[in-house]
Design a protein around this motif. Structure first.
Motif, short mmCIF file in Angstrom:
data_model
loop_
_atom_site.label_atom_id
_atom_site.label_comp_id
_atom_site.label_asym_id
_atom_site.label_seq_id
_atom_site.Cartn_x
_atom_site.Cartn_y
_atom_site.Cartn_z
N ARG A 188 0.84 -1.21 0.00
CA ARG A 188 0.00 0.00 0.00
C ARG A 188 0.87 1.25 0.00
O ARG A 188 0.60 2.21 -0.71
N PHE A 189 1.90 1.23 0.84
CA PHE A 189 2.79 2.38 0.94
C PHE A 189 3.42 2.71 -0.41
O PHE A 189 3.47 3.87 -0.83
N ARG A 191 2.32 1.95 -3.37
CA ARG A 191 1.30 2.47 -4.29
C ARG A 191 1.04 3.95 -4.04
O ARG A 191 0.87 4.72 -4.97
N VAL A 192 0.98 4.30 -2.75
CA VAL A 192 0.74 5.71 -2.42
C VAL A 192 1.88 6.58 -2.96
O VAL A 192 1.64 7.63 -3.56
N GLY A 195 1.46 6.99 -6.58
CA GLY A 195 0.34 7.91 -6.83
C GLY A 195 0.77 9.36 -6.65
O GLY A 195 0.39 10.23 -7.44
N MET A 203 -3.92 12.99 -5.00
CA MET A 203 -3.75 12.08 -3.87
C MET A 203 -4.25 12.73 -2.58
O MET A 203 -4.91 12.10 -1.77
N TYR A 208 -5.37 11.10 1.16
CA TYR A 208 -4.06 10.68 1.67
C TYR A 208 -3.34 11.84 2.34
O TYR A 208 -3.33 12.95 1.80
N ALA A 209 -2.75 11.58 3.48
CA ALA A 209 -1.92 12.59 4.14
C ALA A 209 -0.56 12.56 3.44
O ALA A 209 0.41 11.98 3.93
N ARG A 212 3.06 13.00 5.00
CA ARG A 212 3.51 11.92 5.90
C ARG A 212 4.16 10.78 5.10
O ARG A 212 5.18 10.23 5.51
N TYR A 213 3.57 10.45 3.97
CA TYR A 213 4.11 9.34 3.17
C TYR A 213 5.44 9.74 2.53
O TYR A 213 6.37 8.95 2.47
#
Lengths: 321, 252
Positions: A188-189, A191-192, A195, A203, A208-209, A212-213
């Motif tokens: 998931r990480f 993919r984010v 994105g 995003m 999505y924050a 943070r990512y």
């Protein structure tokens, strides 16, 4: 023009490669060319570091021109601890990773407020600050760098001063690191991150924050580079300001671009290609970078997305990346 | 009907320009509330203020009883306040399905997960396909989004907003650039959503506005000059004078 989010790690590619790397020292020692063990260690270390940079540049769309700061930080932590009598790898290496991660957290928290060209410039600026700090630290070698009395101590009976043993330690870290990276980019990480690379505003609007990512990826990549630095300083038995310089950051970026921005194997292929080329060309001329320039030109012309795309076109893996 | 969104005295200045000049607005749960006004009236600025892309200089935003004046975009989305964009904002290099997958994943809890491949999360694919089906794009799932027709991209835009399971959907000119046929489809799509989700509709197409809206607010020079049912707005002298004129007559 389509881009895939999945980057499968094919066992049919990875396992034979790993097996070959495991038997490699036996082969080169059998033909009495021990130097190649040292070269292979160096390639593996840079493969790990270039892969961590590829996570930022290729997967997160964050073009960092300051990755050497974390590589150098890891190297200096090990060297400085050793100067103060702490030779244990069990202390020094985790410390190198932790310091690099904290540095990445602090630098990332500031830099990630910017984008694009500004991000490139501000990461470069931070790396230069770190560089000049270490150049001016006379107690830790200043311009000359800080040499190690010996390699880090692991346990009685395990002597990293043996190049072959050190090679296997590096191989363990590099292959584990690469495997975790392959899991990460498909999670998931991962993919984010991809994105965000494609459309950051959207995003954010999806919930999505984003910050943070990005910061999470920046810290992960910095920590990995720190580990690379801890290995590199053991390899060279010297922590030099050159490890921190902007040319080193540029070299890491070159590896990523040469290998394939945003491709699973991009960092590995780029590090291997660049260091092998350096080795080959340097045997003939000190102007080996001229040859490197020509090769880069050819890659840009014939495989604009990097060497990994050539493997993709020819290999059995089909659309792996 | 309960109140879902409330704006109180919202002000936004860009240098000397007051784009939003003390806007008070209440949106009831379940309604389609259209926001109309001439070009430059400050509609898009107001959408940015509601969605959190911009912060006001004064005033407050309440959503479902909670003050969100200072909340960033992603927190508003998590609470169900979701927007679509006037200029299509999709992942142009990814397939329509991957677009939908990213949207579905956003609504499925934290993405601070580093191990399990997303490809193995079957529920994501199922939900993403359901999302595409809902906007009529299922047969285009594998097509790279940037190569979809403009009308299809607008549908994908709406699909991405829907994935967040909004309580309030802010649609910023969903009909922008659509041909007559595509417009009809989009109006149908929005009409179908109207039962399940509260909608704030910013739109220039008066036929669509009067067909879809339960209430209409008219924005002129950053101020709301009138709010009311479509019939009231149609006959409001101030509105006619300020903005609609002939256009209103032809839509009636």
């Amino acid at each position: 023009m389509g881009v895939q989010l999945d980057h499968p790690l094919h066992a049919a590619v990875a396992l034979p490669l790993l097996a070959a790397l495991i038997v490699f020292p036996f082969v080169v020692l059998a033909i009495d060319e021990p130097f190649y063990v040292v070269l292979a260690s160096r390639i593996l270390i840079f493969a790990l570091v270039a892969t961590s940079l590829n996570l930022l540049v290729g997967f997160g769309g964050m073009v960092s021109f300051g990755h050497a700061a974390f590589l150098g930080a890891g190297a200096y932590v090990v060297a400085i601890l050793m100067q103060h009598g702490v030779a244990s790898a069990w202390i020094a290496w985790p410390a190198a990773v932790a310091v690099a991660a904290l540095a990445a957290l602090a630098i990332g928290a500031v830099c990630l407020r910017t984008r694009g060209v500004y991000f490139i410039m501000i990461t470069l600026a931070f790396a230069q600050m770190v560089y000049f700090v270490f150049v001016s630290l006379k107690a830790y070698g200043g311009d000359d760098g800080l040499s190690l009395a010996s390699r880090s101590v692991v346990a009685p009976g395990i002597d990293l001063n043996s190049d072959t043993l050190f090679y296997y330690v590096v191989l363990a870290f590099a292959s584990t690191g690469f495997f975790l990276f392959a899991r990460l980019v498909n999670s998931r990480f991962g993919r984010v991150l991809q994105g965000i690379r494609e459309n950051e505003t959207r995003m954010e609007a999806l919930g999505y924050a984003v910050h943070r990512y990005k910061l999470g990826a920046f810290v992960l990549a910095g920590a990995t580079a720190g580990l690379g630095g801890a290995l590199l300083v053991n390899q060279n038995e010297l922590a030099s300001p050159g490890t921190l310089s902007w040319t080193q950051s540029g070299m890491l970026l070159t590896m990523v671009i040469l290998g394939g921005v945003g491709y699973l194997w991009g960092g590995v292929m780029g590090a291997a290609a660049l260091l092998l080329m350096e080795e080959l060309l340097a045997a003939y001329t000190i102007h080996w970078q001229l040859g490197l320039g020509l090769v880069l030109l050819a890659v840009v012309l014939f495989a604009p997305n990097g060497l990994a795309t050539l493997a993709r076109a020819a290999g059995p893996g089909g659309r792996d990346g | 009907m309960a109140e879902l969104l409330r704006l109180r005295g919202l002000i936004k200045r860009f240098g000397g320009l007051v784009a939003t000049d003390g806007v008070d607005l209440t949106v009831q749960e379940g309604e389609v509330h259209a926001l109309i006004g001439p070009n430059g009236a400050g509609k898009t600025t107001l959408v940015h203020l509601i969605s959190g892309a911009l912060r006001g200089n004064a005033g407050s935003v309440f959503f479902a009883g909670e003050e969100l004046t200072h909340a960033p975009v992603h927190e508003r989305v998590r609470r169900g306040l979701v927007r679509s964009y006037q200029v299509t904002s999709i992942f142009t290099r990814l397939s329509a399905l991957d677009n939908a997958l990213l949207a579905v994943q956003a609504a499925a809890g934290s993405s601070m997960r580093f191990w399990t491949p997303v490809r193995t999360e079957r529920a994501f694919t199922r939900d993403a396909r359901a999302l595409l089906m809902r906007v009529g794009l299922l047969d285009r799932a594998e097509v790279v989004a940037g190569t979809l027709a403009h009308g299809e991209q607008r549908k994908l835009e709406v699909a991405l907003a829907l994935a967040a399971r909004p309580r309030l959907l802010l649609l910023d000119e969903p009909l922008a650039g659509l041909g007559p046929e595509e417009s009809l489809h989009m109006v149908e799509l929005i009409g179908g959503l109207a039962g399940e989700v509260t909608i704030v509709l910013v739109e220039h197409d008066m036929d669509a506005v009067f067909k879809l809206a339960h209430r209409i607010s008219v924005l002129v020079s950053g101020r709301i000059v009138a709010t009311g049912a479509p019939d009231e707005i149609r006959s409001d002298a101030r509105v006619r004078q300020a903005y609609l004129g002939d256009e209103l007559g032809s839509a009636a």
